[in-house]
Scaffold this motif. Structure first.
Motif, PDB file in Angstrom:
ATOM      1  N   VAL A 167       0.837  -1.203   0.000  1.00 57.79           N
ATOM      2  CA  VAL A 167       0.000   0.000   0.000  1.00 57.79           C
ATOM      3  C   VAL A 167       0.872   1.254   0.000  1.00 57.79           C
ATOM      4  O   VAL A 167       0.616   2.210  -0.737  1.00 57.79           O
ATOM      5  CB  VAL A 167      -0.950  -0.004   1.216  1.00 57.79           C
ATOM      6  CG1 VAL A 167      -1.698   1.318   1.316  1.00 57.79           C
ATOM      7  CG2 VAL A 167      -1.931  -1.163   1.122  1.00 57.79           C
ATOM      8  N   ALA A 168       1.927   1.249   0.813  1.00 57.61           N
ATOM      9  CA  ALA A 168       2.828   2.398   0.868  1.00 57.61           C
ATOM     10  C   ALA A 168       3.544   2.603  -0.461  1.00 57.61           C
ATOM     11  O   ALA A 168       3.714   3.737  -0.925  1.00 57.61           O
ATOM     12  CB  ALA A 168       3.845   2.197   1.992  1.00 57.61           C
ATOM     13  N   GLU A 169       3.949   1.503  -1.100  1.00 53.88           N
ATOM     14  CA  GLU A 169       4.637   1.606  -2.387  1.00 53.88           C
ATOM     15  C   GLU A 169       3.721   2.185  -3.460  1.00 53.88           C
ATOM     16  O   GLU A 169       4.117   3.078  -4.223  1.00 53.88           O
ATOM     17  CB  GLU A 169       5.118   0.218  -2.813  1.00 53.88           C
ATOM     18  CG  GLU A 169       5.849   0.204  -4.162  1.00 53.88           C
ATOM     19  CD  GLU A 169       6.274  -1.196  -4.579  1.00 53.88           C
ATOM     20  OE1 GLU A 169       6.759  -1.356  -5.717  1.00 53.88           O
ATOM     21  OE2 GLU A 169       6.130  -2.132  -3.760  1.00 53.88           O
ATOM     22  N   LEU A 170       2.493   1.706  -3.520  1.00 57.93           N
ATOM     23  CA  LEU A 170       1.545   2.196  -4.518  1.00 57.93           C
ATOM     24  C   LEU A 170       1.193   3.658  -4.279  1.00 57.93           C
ATOM     25  O   LEU A 170       1.061   4.448  -5.219  1.00 57.93           O
ATOM     26  CB  LEU A 170       0.284   1.342  -4.502  1.00 57.93           C
ATOM     27  CG  LEU A 170       0.436  -0.116  -4.924  1.00 57.93           C
ATOM     28  CD1 LEU A 170      -0.881  -0.849  -4.786  1.00 57.93           C
ATOM     29  CD2 LEU A 170       0.945  -0.214  -6.359  1.00 57.93           C
ATOM     30  N   THR A 171       1.040   4.029  -3.016  1.00 60.20           N
ATOM     31  CA  THR A 171       0.669   5.404  -2.674  1.00 60.20           C
ATOM     32  C   THR A 171       1.808   6.364  -2.968  1.00 60.20           C
ATOM     33  O   THR A 171       1.577   7.521  -3.356  1.00 60.20           O
ATOM     34  CB  THR A 171       0.256   5.487  -1.204  1.00 60.20           C
ATOM     35  OG1 THR A 171      -0.837   4.588  -0.981  1.00 60.20           O
ATOM     36  CG2 THR A 171      -0.164   6.894  -0.826  1.00 60.20           C
ATOM     37  N   GLN A 172       3.042   5.922  -2.785  1.00 63.51           N
ATOM     38  CA  GLN A 172       4.179   6.775  -3.112  1.00 63.51           C
ATOM     39  C   GLN A 172       4.209   7.089  -4.601  1.00 63.51           C
ATOM     40  O   GLN A 172       4.531   8.212  -5.009  1.00 63.51           O
ATOM     41  CB  GLN A 172       5.479   6.099  -2.687  1.00 63.51           C
ATOM     42  CG  GLN A 172       6.718   6.982  -2.915  1.00 63.51           C
ATOM     43  CD  GLN A 172       7.996   6.324  -2.423  1.00 63.51           C
ATOM     44  OE1 GLN A 172       8.024   5.122  -2.185  1.00 63.51           O
ATOM     45  NE2 GLN A 172       9.043   7.107  -2.262  1.00 63.51           N
ATOM     46  N   LYS A 173       3.841   6.115  -5.415  1.00 67.45           N
ATOM     47  CA  LYS A 173       3.819   6.319  -6.861  1.00 67.45           C
ATOM     48  C   LYS A 173       2.645   7.195  -7.280  1.00 67.45           C
ATOM     49  O   LYS A 173       2.789   8.100  -8.107  1.00 67.45           O
ATOM     50  CB  LYS A 173       3.745   4.978  -7.588  1.00 67.45           C
ATOM     51  CG  LYS A 173       4.985   4.106  -7.431  1.00 67.45           C
ATOM     52  CD  LYS A 173       4.790   2.772  -8.135  1.00 67.45           C
ATOM     53  CE  LYS A 173       6.010   1.885  -7.996  1.00 67.45           C
ATOM     54  NZ  LYS A 173       5.788   0.540  -8.623  1.00 67.45           N
ATOM     55  N   VAL A 174       1.474   6.917  -6.717  1.00 65.52           N
ATOM     56  CA  VAL A 174       0.256   7.664  -7.058  1.00 65.52           C
ATOM     57  C   VAL A 174      -0.473   7.997  -5.763  1.00 65.52           C
ATOM     58  O   VAL A 174      -1.166   7.146  -5.196  1.00 65.52           O
ATOM     59  CB  VAL A 174      -0.673   6.853  -7.987  1.00 65.52           C
ATOM     60  CG1 VAL A 174      -1.909   7.679  -8.345  1.00 65.52           C
ATOM     61  CG2 VAL A 174       0.059   6.420  -9.242  1.00 65.52           C
ATOM     62  N   PRO A 175      -0.314   9.223  -5.261  1.00 65.63           N
ATOM     63  CA  PRO A 175      -0.986   9.608  -4.015  1.00 65.63           C
ATOM     64  C   PRO A 175      -2.492   9.387  -4.102  1.00 65.63           C
ATOM     65  O   PRO A 175      -3.120   9.632  -5.131  1.00 65.63           O
ATOM     66  CB  PRO A 175      -0.652  11.105  -3.900  1.00 65.63           C
ATOM     67  CG  PRO A 175       0.634  11.260  -4.651  1.00 65.63           C
ATOM     68  CD  PRO A 175       0.546  10.301  -5.803  1.00 65.63           C
ATOM     69  N   GLY A 176      -3.051   8.923  -3.006  1.00 63.83           N
ATOM     70  CA  GLY A 176      -4.483   8.663  -2.954  1.00 63.83           C
ATOM     71  C   GLY A 176      -4.855   7.215  -3.178  1.00 63.83           C
ATOM     72  O   GLY A 176      -5.984   6.808  -2.888  1.00 63.83           O
ATOM     73  N   THR A 177      -3.906   6.424  -3.668  1.00 61.57           N
ATOM     74  CA  THR A 177      -4.207   5.021  -3.949  1.00 61.57           C
ATOM     75  C   THR A 177      -4.605   4.278  -2.683  1.00 61.57           C
ATOM     76  O   THR A 177      -5.454   3.382  -2.718  1.00 61.57           O
ATOM     77  CB  THR A 177      -2.997   4.330  -4.604  1.00 61.57           C
ATOM     78  OG1 THR A 177      -2.664   5.010  -5.814  1.00 61.57           O
ATOM     79  CG2 THR A 177      -3.302   2.877  -4.925  1.00 61.57           C
ATOM     80  N   GLU A 178      -4.015   4.653  -1.551  1.00 62.72           N
ATOM     81  CA  GLU A 178      -4.310   3.930  -0.309  1.00 62.72           C
ATOM     82  C   GLU A 178      -5.790   4.033   0.056  1.00 62.72           C
ATOM     83  O   GLU A 178      -6.381   3.087   0.593  1.00 62.72           O
ATOM     84  CB  GLU A 178      -3.432   4.442   0.840  1.00 62.72           C
ATOM     85  CG  GLU A 178      -3.831   5.769   1.452  1.00 62.72           C
ATOM     86  CD  GLU A 178      -3.422   6.980   0.639  1.00 62.72           C
ATOM     87  OE1 GLU A 178      -3.598   8.115   1.136  1.00 62.72           O
ATOM     88  OE2 GLU A 178      -2.923   6.823  -0.489  1.00 62.72           O
ATOM     89  N   THR A 179      -6.422   5.174  -0.268  1.00 67.94           N
ATOM     90  CA  THR A 179      -7.842   5.324   0.048  1.00 67.94           C
ATOM     91  C   THR A 179      -8.688   4.412  -0.826  1.00 67.94           C
ATOM     92  O   THR A 179      -9.667   3.813  -0.363  1.00 67.94           O
ATOM     93  CB  THR A 179      -8.280   6.783  -0.124  1.00 67.94           C
ATOM     94  OG1 THR A 179      -7.498   7.617   0.734  1.00 67.94           O
ATOM     95  CG2 THR A 179      -9.751   6.956   0.228  1.00 67.94           C
ATOM     96  N   PHE A 180      -8.318   4.290  -2.095  1.00 64.90           N
ATOM     97  CA  PHE A 180      -9.062   3.391  -2.974  1.00 64.90           C
ATOM     98  C   PHE A 180      -8.903   1.931  -2.550  1.00 64.90           C
ATOM     99  O   PHE A 180      -9.841   1.144  -2.666  1.00 64.90           O
ATOM    100  CB  PHE A 180      -8.626   3.581  -4.428  1.00 64.90           C
ATOM    101  CG  PHE A 180      -9.244   4.776  -5.088  1.00 64.90           C
ATOM    102  CD1 PHE A 180     -10.580   4.768  -5.461  1.00 64.90           C
ATOM    103  CD2 PHE A 180      -8.494   5.919  -5.320  1.00 64.90           C
ATOM    104  CE1 PHE A 180     -11.158   5.869  -6.069  1.00 64.90           C
ATOM    105  CE2 PHE A 180      -9.061   7.027  -5.927  1.00 64.90           C
ATOM    106  CZ  PHE A 180     -10.412   7.003  -6.301  1.00 64.90           C
ATOM    107  N   ILE A 181      -7.720   1.568  -2.061  1.00 64.99           N
ATOM    108  CA  ILE A 181      -7.532   0.195  -1.563  1.00 64.99           C
ATOM    109  C   ILE A 181      -8.383  -0.028  -0.317  1.00 64.99           C
ATOM    110  O   ILE A 181      -9.081  -1.037  -0.200  1.00 64.99           O
ATOM    111  CB  ILE A 181      -6.045  -0.081  -1.268  1.00 64.99           C
ATOM    112  CG1 ILE A 181      -5.232  -0.027  -2.565  1.00 64.99           C
ATOM    113  CG2 ILE A 181      -5.885  -1.434  -0.592  1.00 64.99           C
ATOM    114  CD1 ILE A 181      -3.743  -0.175  -2.363  1.00 64.99           C
ATOM    115  N   GLU A 182      -8.323   0.915   0.598  1.00 67.12           N
ATOM    116  CA  GLU A 182      -9.144   0.821   1.808  1.00 67.12           C
ATOM    117  C   GLU A 182     -10.628   0.768   1.453  1.00 67.12           C
ATOM    118  O   GLU A 182     -11.418   0.055   2.079  1.00 67.12           O
ATOM    119  CB  GLU A 182      -8.861   2.028   2.708  1.00 67.12           C
ATOM    120  CG  GLU A 182      -9.695   2.073   3.976  1.00 67.12           C
ATOM    121  CD  GLU A 182      -9.493   3.360   4.764  1.00 67.12           C
ATOM    122  OE1 GLU A 182     -10.216   3.556   5.756  1.00 67.12           O
ATOM    123  OE2 GLU A 182      -8.629   4.168   4.376  1.00 67.12           O
TER     124      GLU A 182
END
Length: 425
Positions: A356-371
């Motif tokens: 999750v941290a790796e994906l969010t670093q590449k594209v901010p906001g991704t962690e919310t979509f995963i959650e």
């Protein structure tokens, strides 16, 4: 990765002849050959090619090849190939096609396989499994997942003196913010598709579910979206579009990203596929609001796509099953997400903090979509009549957005059309 969701009816299949792209059964002269049809591009294409190479190397008794074709046209081509006796072994197919897919005689019913050890079927998100199930058949294994959330312009919120959206937001909070973000200079609080397509319907359904409603009755025999919950959800859109004039109704369904980037839209309900396009603004992402008093909480929607397996007999079907089982196993899901930025289709992978941290670093906001995948609790009904139901519902929503109909009247008219379709009239 735009979710255009083209729903193509069986009767509209073009008479396009395809050369046989199948494989051959393994024997002493070589490995079992199987063909995978897909429309991957860019990073997804590179990643998939690498996975095929790895699988072939580790499984010398099988040779996987691929045929590249537009994902939008796969159903047409598959049906033509089935008629010609040369279906692929595996095809990447939109989840909205599940009812059509279930009618193809050579499609493998996976219900007896995914319950076996190693598939870990329950590790896929519930709505993914629901979208792949038609009646008592499982017609595919999840290949892609997404969802809708609120993407907002941080600068416009600050200029309007509005605190950023939180998980405690209600739809009334959303409406209030949208009104404050709207001004006489051509700036709107939010945007919705006004073409009456499935995209229009897609944005209404999480509100319907969140208000406690549903699309069809539990037995899929009649429409129930014209319930009090359905009216409540559509009234929210009416209040913003007609009363507050805070919604930009996009008749072409093509302007959301550009208007967001140009600072003309304060909030956009969209999916993770749009995040890389927001290059000109500082944005944030939050889950969709909830309705006070409803037990449904935060709802969202997903359009999962599937790997569909065709029964070409003996060793080919066995090899196809093994490849799909391997490609959708947690290690491959994790490496695919890391390589492409796609959301993980498995719960266990989505709960990996490092990924999750790796994906969010590449594209901010991704962690919310995963959650937010945990808020994908329902799926659109997998009935053949759904395209007709969606069309009627989309027209109803647009009529309310444009101020030409009242929510209850529009939904009742759409429900009559849906019921007629379900009754075969």
């Amino acid at each position: 990765m735009i979710r255009s969701r083209l729903v193509i009816a069986l009767a509209a299949v073009a008479a396009l002849l395809l050369a046989s792209c199948g494989g051959k059964a393994g024997n002493a002269s070589g490995p079992t050959e199987i063909a995978v049809w897909n429309g991957f591009t860019d990073a997804s294409a590179t990643n998939f090619a690498a996975l095929i190479d790895r699988y072939n190397k580790d499984h010398p008794d099988v040779r996987v090849t691929q045929l590249m074709t537009s994902n939008d046209l796969v159903l047409q081509k598959v049906l033509t190939a089935v008629r010609g006796g040369s279906p692929p072994d595996i095809a990447y197919m939109y989840g909205s096609w599940a009812p059509n897919i279930a009618e193809i005689p050579t499609v493998t019913d996976l219900s007896g396989y995914v319950s076996q050890p190693g598939w870990n079927w329950d590790d896929f998100y519930p709505a993914e499994r629901a979208a792949a199930t038609v009646g008592d058949k499982v017609v595919g294994v999840p290949a892609l997942v997404d969802n809708l959330a609120v993407v907002y312009n941080k600068s416009l919120f600050a200029e309007a003196g509005i605190a950023p959206p939180t998980k405690d937001w209600t739809w009334n909070d959303f409406r209030t913010a949208a009104a404050k973000l709207t001004n006489s200079k051509g700036q709107y609080g939010t945007l919705i598709s006004g073409d009456g397509s499935e995209d229009t319907v897609w944005h209404y359904l999480p509100m319907l579910w969140g208000a406690g409603g549903d699309i069809l009755s539990p037995d899929n025999q009649r429409a129930v979206f014209n319930s009090a919950a359905g009216v409540r959800a559509l009234t929210t859109l009416q209040q913003m579009a007609v009363t507050d004039k805070s919604i930009y109704v996009d008749a072409t369904n093509a302007n959301g990203v550009n208007l967001m980037n140009s600072g003309k839209i304060g909030m956009l309900v969209t999916g993770p596929w749009d995040l890389p396009s927001f290059t000109d603004i500082e944005y944030g992402v939050q889950v969709l609001p909830a309705y006070p008093g409803s037990d449904e909480g935060h709802q969202t929607i997903s359009g999962p796509d599937n790997w569909v397996i065709f029964n070409n007999g003996g060793e080919r079907q066995k090899a196809a099953l093994d490849f799909v089982k391997w490609i959708t196993a947690a290690p491959q899901i994790q490496s695919t997400s890391a390589a492409t930025g796609e959301l993980p289709t498995r719960t266990s992978v989505g709960q990996d903090p490092a990924l999750v941290a790796e994906l969010t670093q590449k594209v901010p906001g991704t962690e919310t979509f995963i959650e937010n995948l945990s808020n994908v609790k329902k799926a659109r009904p997998t009935v053949p009549q759904y395209p007709t139901i969606s069309q009627a519902l989309g027209q109803a929503i647009v009529s309310v957005l444009l101020g030409t109909a009242q929510p209850a009247d529009a939904l009742n008219t759409a429900a009559q059309a849906a019921d007629a379709a379900l009754a075969g009239k």
